[in-house]
Scaffold this active site. Structure first.
Site, PDB file in Angstrom:
ATOM      1  N   GLY A 153       0.779  -1.229   0.000  1.00  0.00           N
ATOM      2  CA  GLY A 153       0.000   0.000   0.000  1.00  0.00           C
ATOM      3  C   GLY A 153       0.810   1.279   0.000  1.00  0.00           C
ATOM      4  N   SER A 154       1.903   1.332  -0.747  1.00  0.00           N
ATOM      5  CA  SER A 154       2.676   2.587  -0.767  1.00  0.00           C
ATOM      6  C   SER A 154       1.846   3.722  -1.363  1.00  0.00           C
ATOM      7  CB  SER A 154       3.983   2.400  -1.552  1.00  0.00           C
ATOM      8  OG  SER A 154       3.739   2.280  -2.936  1.00  0.00           O
TER       9      SER A 154
ATOM     10  N   ARG B 182     -16.690 -14.638  -7.824  1.00  0.00           N
ATOM     11  CA  ARG B 182     -16.497 -13.189  -7.706  1.00  0.00           C
ATOM     12  C   ARG B 182     -17.687 -12.506  -7.069  1.00  0.00           C
ATOM     13  NH1 ARG B 182     -12.024 -11.611 -10.297  1.00  0.00           N
ATOM     14  NH2 ARG B 182     -11.331 -12.848 -12.078  1.00  0.00           N
TER      15      ARG B 182
ATOM     16  N   MET C  56      -5.444  -5.903  -6.431  1.00  0.00           N
ATOM     17  CA  MET C  56      -5.122  -6.828  -7.505  1.00  0.00           C
ATOM     18  C   MET C  56      -6.252  -7.782  -7.869  1.00  0.00           C
ATOM     19  SD  MET C  56      -2.327  -5.522  -8.125  1.00  0.00           S
ATOM     20  CE  MET C  56      -1.429  -6.494  -9.311  1.00  0.00           C
TER      21      MET C  56
ATOM     22  N   HIS D 218      -2.736   2.810 -12.524  1.00  0.00           N
ATOM     23  CA  HIS D 218      -2.215   1.699 -13.317  1.00  0.00           C
ATOM     24  C   HIS D 218      -0.806   2.063 -13.788  1.00  0.00           C
ATOM     25  CE1 HIS D 218      -2.359  -1.745 -16.014  1.00  0.00           C
ATOM     26  NE2 HIS D 218      -1.874  -0.978 -16.965  1.00  0.00           N
TER      27      HIS D 218
ATOM     28  N   THR E  73     -14.165   1.839 -14.948  1.00  0.00           N
ATOM     29  CA  THR E  73     -15.404   1.445 -15.633  1.00  0.00           C
ATOM     30  C   THR E  73     -15.385  -0.082 -15.749  1.00  0.00           C
ATOM     31  OG1 THR E  73     -14.273   1.605 -17.755  1.00  0.00           O
ATOM     32  CG2 THR E  73     -15.475   3.566 -17.008  1.00  0.00           C
TER      33      THR E  73
HETATM   34  C1  GRF Z   1       2.074  -0.249  -8.196  1.00  0.00           C
HETATM   35  O1  GRF Z   1       2.880  -0.510  -9.324  1.00  0.00           O
HETATM   36  C2  GRF Z   1       0.726   0.257  -8.686  1.00  0.00           C
HETATM   37  O2  GRF Z   1       0.834   0.933  -9.928  1.00  0.00           O
HETATM   38  C3  GRF Z   1      -0.051  -0.988  -8.873  1.00  0.00           C
HETATM   39  O3  GRF Z   1       0.306  -1.792  -7.771  1.00  0.00           O
HETATM   40  C4  GRF Z   1       1.710  -1.573  -7.500  1.00  0.00           C
HETATM   41  C5  GRF Z   1       1.971  -1.569  -6.021  1.00  0.00           C
HETATM   42  O4  GRF Z   1       1.296  -0.472  -5.472  1.00  0.00           O
HETATM   43  N1  GRF Z   1      -1.455  -0.698  -8.931  1.00  0.00           N
HETATM   44  P1  GRF Z   1       1.318  -0.180  -3.872  1.00  0.00           P
HETATM   45  O5  GRF Z   1       2.752  -0.021  -3.452  1.00  0.00           O
HETATM   46  O6  GRF Z   1       0.696  -1.390  -3.197  1.00  0.00           O
HETATM   47  O7  GRF Z   1       0.516   1.072  -3.718  1.00  0.00           O
END
Ligand code: GRF
Length: 198
Positions: free
Chosen positions: A14-15, A67, A92, A111, A143
């Site tokens: 989650g950066s 899902r 993801m 993205h 979307t």
């Molecule tokens: C990043 O490359 C982001 O573009 C993609 O997930 C990767 C990790 O993101 N959506 P984060 O460090 O978990 O925010």
């Protein structure tokens, strides 16, 4: 006017989520209301909780690819937090059209490519493979079609000689951390005009 409530969905460290949390202060028109993950072990959950943000998780694995059932469970904590805006940040899981429809027009995603190039996965490897001179990241409205909604911002980085997908991903990630907060601040203020960095 009371600040917009923002729920952030993550799958890992989650950066991007952290930079969004840290940006929502002072006169920022939004505040975080929930950090939600499909993985109870996601490192970002502890970091969000340490910042006093409500967290929740719904493990997608017991749903074994159902899902609709997973999303019904995900929806519970989400609706309980009454978000005005959803930010997917390193989330993801592919969301169904039905789920997206409930939040269309108020759900963002980041993205790691210059959309519409390289929708889907392994974007850095694909850019290197193609010999692209530049690469970057995109924030877009979500979307039903994957990685396809209206573009709200992009940041470009050069591809350097000798880059690996790791070095390229790291360069893009730095820009993600500038782009996403800038887009969210403008979006929460009701301005959907796109931002272009780099
Ligand atoms: C990043 O490359 C982001 O573009 C993609 O997930 C990767 C990790 O993101 N959506 P984060 O460090 O978990 O925010």
């Amino acid at each position: 006017m009371s600040p917009k409530r923002v729920a952030i969905l993550i799958s890992g460290g989650g950066s991007n989520m952290l930079t969004l949390l840290d940006s929502m202060t002072g006169d920022h028109p939004a505040r975080p209301c929930l950090v939600l993950s499909n993985d109870p072990q996601a490192g970002g959950l502890a970091k969000a909780a340490a910042r006093g943000v409500p967290v929740a998780s719904v493990d997608h694995r017991p749903f074994k690819g159902d899902r609709a059932a997973f999303e019904a469970a995900l929806l519970q904590p989400l609706l309980d937090s009454a978000p005005d805006i959803l930010c997917l940040a390193g989330f993801m899981r592919v969301l169904t059209a039905e789920f997206v429809a409930q939040f269309e027009g108020r759900m963002l995603n980041i993205h790691p490519s210059l959309l519409p190039k390289y929708k889907g996965l392994h974007t850095h490897a694909r850019a290197l493979e193609a010999g692209d001179g530049e690469h970057g990241c995109t924030v877009h409205e979500v979307t039903a079609a994957l990685d396809d909604g209206p573009i709200l911002g992009q940041a470009r980085v050069p591809v350097e000689q000798g880059d690996t997908q790791e070095t390229l991903a790291a360069r893009v990630l730095v820009q993600e951390h500038h782009l996403y907060p800038a887009v969210l601040r403008r979006y929460a203020a009701g301005d959907r005009s796109p931002i272009f960095l780099g």
